[in-house]
Write a protein that holds these residues in place. Sequence first.
Motif, mmCIF file in Angstrom:
data_model
loop_
_atom_site.group_PDB
_atom_site.id
_atom_site.type_symbol
_atom_site.label_atom_id
_atom_site.label_comp_id
_atom_site.label_asym_id
_atom_site.label_seq_id
_atom_site.Cartn_x
_atom_site.Cartn_y
_atom_site.Cartn_z
ATOM 1 N N TYR A 103 5.169 10.309 -10.244
ATOM 2 C CA TYR A 103 5.800 9.687 -9.082
ATOM 3 C C TYR A 103 4.869 8.699 -8.410
ATOM 4 N N ARG A 104 5.494 7.756 -7.712
ATOM 5 C CA ARG A 104 4.785 6.761 -6.908
ATOM 6 C C ARG A 104 5.520 6.668 -5.569
ATOM 7 N N VAL A 105 4.768 6.672 -4.494
ATOM 8 C CA VAL A 105 5.340 6.430 -3.170
ATOM 9 C C VAL A 105 4.922 5.024 -2.764
ATOM 10 N N ASP A 106 5.888 4.144 -2.592
ATOM 11 C CA ASP A 106 5.634 2.789 -2.097
ATOM 12 C C ASP A 106 5.846 2.807 -0.589
ATOM 13 N N TRP A 107 4.859 2.387 0.176
ATOM 14 C CA TRP A 107 4.985 2.435 1.628
ATOM 15 C C TRP A 107 4.552 1.101 2.246
ATOM 16 N N SER A 108 5.045 0.879 3.456
ATOM 17 C CA SER A 108 4.583 -0.249 4.266
ATOM 18 C C SER A 108 4.685 0.145 5.734
ATOM 19 N N VAL A 117 1.027 -3.900 6.437
ATOM 20 C CA VAL A 117 0.255 -3.539 5.257
ATOM 21 C C VAL A 117 1.121 -2.658 4.371
ATOM 22 N N SER A 118 0.805 -2.623 3.104
ATOM 23 C CA SER A 118 1.567 -1.790 2.182
ATOM 24 C C SER A 118 0.632 -1.191 1.156
ATOM 25 N N GLY A 119 1.113 -0.162 0.478
ATOM 26 C CA GLY A 119 0.294 0.491 -0.518
ATOM 27 C C GLY A 119 1.115 1.473 -1.335
ATOM 28 N N ARG A 120 0.400 2.239 -2.156
ATOM 29 C CA ARG A 120 1.036 3.208 -3.043
ATOM 30 C C ARG A 120 0.223 4.496 -3.054
#
Length: 126
Positions: A103-108, A117-120
């Motif tokens: 799984y990957r959580v994409d956030w901003s 800002v955003s990240g994973r």
Amino acid sequence: MLRFLARFVLAAMFGSTVPLAASAQVRLVEATPAAQASAVTSITLRFSETIAPESASAAVVMTGMPGMSDHPDMKMAQVKARVGDDRRSILLTSPRPLPAGDYRVDWSATGADGQRVSGRHVFKVG
């Protein structure tokens, strides 16, 4: 001369503190679950400072499934995100445990400085 020196000292004091406060940028400081987990129904992203609830977002994407080498990315629509009461976290919850897989959580998020800002965050279930 003394007046000039006093102005210089004040300018140096304010000039060195204001940019520090204005240049602070929100960053992810902790995420759960860890890299390897089981029975995941909640995910927490904690940030270095308060975030603007109206600008925060996060989505969980399944990127791999055991036994499927070419698994396409699949957004987990049942996972809902909200900003925590502390305004320093994003809480993601699923009504049932996530199936085994990668799984990957994409956030901003936007911090007090107004910069988005955003990240994973990546983890594995099972």
